[in-house]
Write an enzyme that holds these catalytic residues in place. Structure first.
Site, PDB file in Angstrom:
ATOM      1  N   ARG A 235       0.860  -1.177   0.000  1.00  0.00           N
ATOM      2  CA  ARG A 235       0.000   0.000   0.000  1.00  0.00           C
ATOM      3  C   ARG A 235       0.904   1.237   0.000  1.00  0.00           C
ATOM      4  NH1 ARG A 235      -3.500  -2.700  -1.553  1.00  0.00           N
ATOM      5  NH2 ARG A 235      -5.610  -2.976  -0.756  1.00  0.00           N
ATOM      6  N   GLU A 264      -4.217   7.468  -4.618  1.00  0.00           N
ATOM      7  CA  GLU A 264      -4.717   6.628  -5.722  1.00  0.00           C
ATOM      8  C   GLU A 264      -6.211   6.829  -5.882  1.00  0.00           C
ATOM      9  OE1 GLU A 264      -3.905   2.468  -5.425  1.00  0.00           O
ATOM     10  OE2 GLU A 264      -1.828   2.769  -4.814  1.00  0.00           O
ATOM     11  N   HIS A 284      -1.281   0.251  -9.741  1.00  0.00           N
ATOM     12  CA  HIS A 284      -1.892  -0.717  -8.822  1.00  0.00           C
ATOM     13  C   HIS A 284      -2.461  -1.927  -9.579  1.00  0.00           C
ATOM     14  CE1 HIS A 284      -3.746  -1.009  -4.559  1.00  0.00           C
ATOM     15  NE2 HIS A 284      -3.576  -2.219  -5.075  1.00  0.00           N
TER      16      HIS A 284
HETATM   17  C1  DGY Z   1      -5.511  -6.040  -2.857  1.00  0.00           C
HETATM   18  O1  DGY Z   1      -6.067  -7.113  -3.051  1.00  0.00           O
HETATM   19  O2  DGY Z   1      -5.368  -5.548  -1.743  1.00  0.00           O
HETATM   20  C2  DGY Z   1      -5.011  -5.336  -4.060  1.00  0.00           C
HETATM   21  O3  DGY Z   1      -4.130  -4.325  -3.723  1.00  0.00           O
HETATM   22  C3  DGY Z   1      -6.182  -4.790  -4.873  1.00  0.00           C
HETATM   23  O4  DGY Z   1      -6.903  -3.890  -4.060  1.00  0.00           O
END
Ligand code: DGY
Length: 334
Positions: A235, A264, A284
């Site tokens: 993240r 994002e 992402h």
């Molecule tokens: C997750 O599964 O956490 C990916 O980053 C997609 O949101």
């Protein structure tokens, strides 16, 4: 009468949404963009479940907009930093996510970033495309080796372990830092200071929590080798992006590969990291293969169907309930 479930998107990969529609009335947000919180709240009234993505805000306001009928918030994502867990707990709502189906795909992408950043693939491809490849020179596009390098994994859950397995194929030494992970023979546990000092590549695989926000900041970047690469598919908030930008620009860090950002989506207001020659950036896409995204939606739908049929959810959040708490009469009237 069929129960109603809010889906924050009207189109999702695979057949999950169709399966959901066979069992419940799906109220889907129109359009293909990210829905505004107010639009979600307007649609939420009286729903029993919410199917959301990892970057849709599932907060107390949305839960209250749904009202006392809400039993489950099901995320089609592994990460769950977008959910107000305390608000869900107070209201007895089950929150689920999608572990177990995306680790291998995200580990593949992690390796793509490692290779692209170490070998400077983006800059080399851009140079070719610009028509400036006139002569073969021994000193052009020099990168750093991945094979034989030391890989440091911060966070050693499903994705970290899947990355470690791949690293052995590259003849890498693998170390990790994760106070909660069981040991195995793929990687040696070390403390954070050792990991930062010894790794040629540091790859992040921790969820975003109050403990991990800006876990990699100026001090940690300074503790890394100047020849090191930082990679993140976890993240954005785990890395202090301003500190990272300075470290790369000032040559205190070789490179970075980022699939996730503090802000994002970015739209046209790009982070300065996007145009840094030593930084590889992606929007992402860690879990973005057809099969994996369909599997994520399927699992998210199964979690909703289970909870609404009064079965325990398959994959509730770690430490969270798998069945909703019965509402008190006062709550049910609210
Ligand atoms: C997750 O599964 O956490 C990916 O980053 C997609 O949101």
């Amino acid at each position: 009468m069929k129960k109603r479930v809010l889906s924050t998107r009207g189109i999702l990969p695979g057949r999950g949404l169709d399966r959901l529609s066979e069992a419940v009335e799906v109220v889907a947000c129109p359009g293909t963009g990210k829905p505004a919180a107010a639009d979600l709240a307007a649609l939420a009234s009286g729903v029993s479940g919410v199917l959301a993505l990892g970057n849709d805000l599932a907060d107390a306001a949305l839960m209250d907009a749904a009202g006392s009928s809400l039993r489950v918030v099901s995320l089609a994502s592994m990460g769950y930093d977008n959910v107000d867990r305390s608000a869900a707990a107070e209201r007895g709502i089950v929150v689920t996510h999608t572990p177990g189906v995306l680790a291998e795909t995200t580990a593949d992408l992690t390796f793509a970033l490692i290779l692209a950043a170490r070998r400077r693939l983006g800059a080399a491809a851009a140079s070719l495309a610009s028509g400036s490849w006139e002569v073969f020179r021994m000193h052009d596009h020099l990168g750093l080796d991945v094979h034989g390098a030391t890989l440091g994994l911060i966070g050693y859950g499903q994705i970290g372990r899947a990355v470690a397995r791949r690293a052995h194929g590259f003849g890498m030494r693998v170390i990790h830092h994760d106070p909660y992970a069981p040991d195995d023979d793929l990687s040696a546990p070390v403390d954070l200071a050792t990991l930062l000092a010894e790794s040629d590549i540091v790859s992040l695989h921790v969820p975003l929590t109050e403990d991990t926000r800006h876990l990699i900041s100026a001090g940690e970047l300074a503790a890394m080798k100047p020849t090191a690469t930082l990679v993140s598919t976890s993240r954005g908030g785990v890395v202090d992006e301003t500190a990272l930008l300075h470290a790369v620009r000032e040559g205190r860090l070789h490179s970075a590969g980022l699939d996730v950002f503090e802000r994002e989506p970015m739209g046209a207001e790009l982070s300065p990291l996007v145009s840094e020659p030593h930084v590889v950036t992606l929007p992402h896409i860690g879990s973005a293969t057809e099969a994996t995204r369909a599997a994520m939606v399927d699992l998210a739908v199964d979690n909703i169907l289970d909870v609404l049929a009064e079965r325990p959810a398959r994959t509730p959040l770690p430490g969270g309930p798998a069945v909703p708490r019965a509402r008190t009469t006062t709550e049910a009237r609210a």
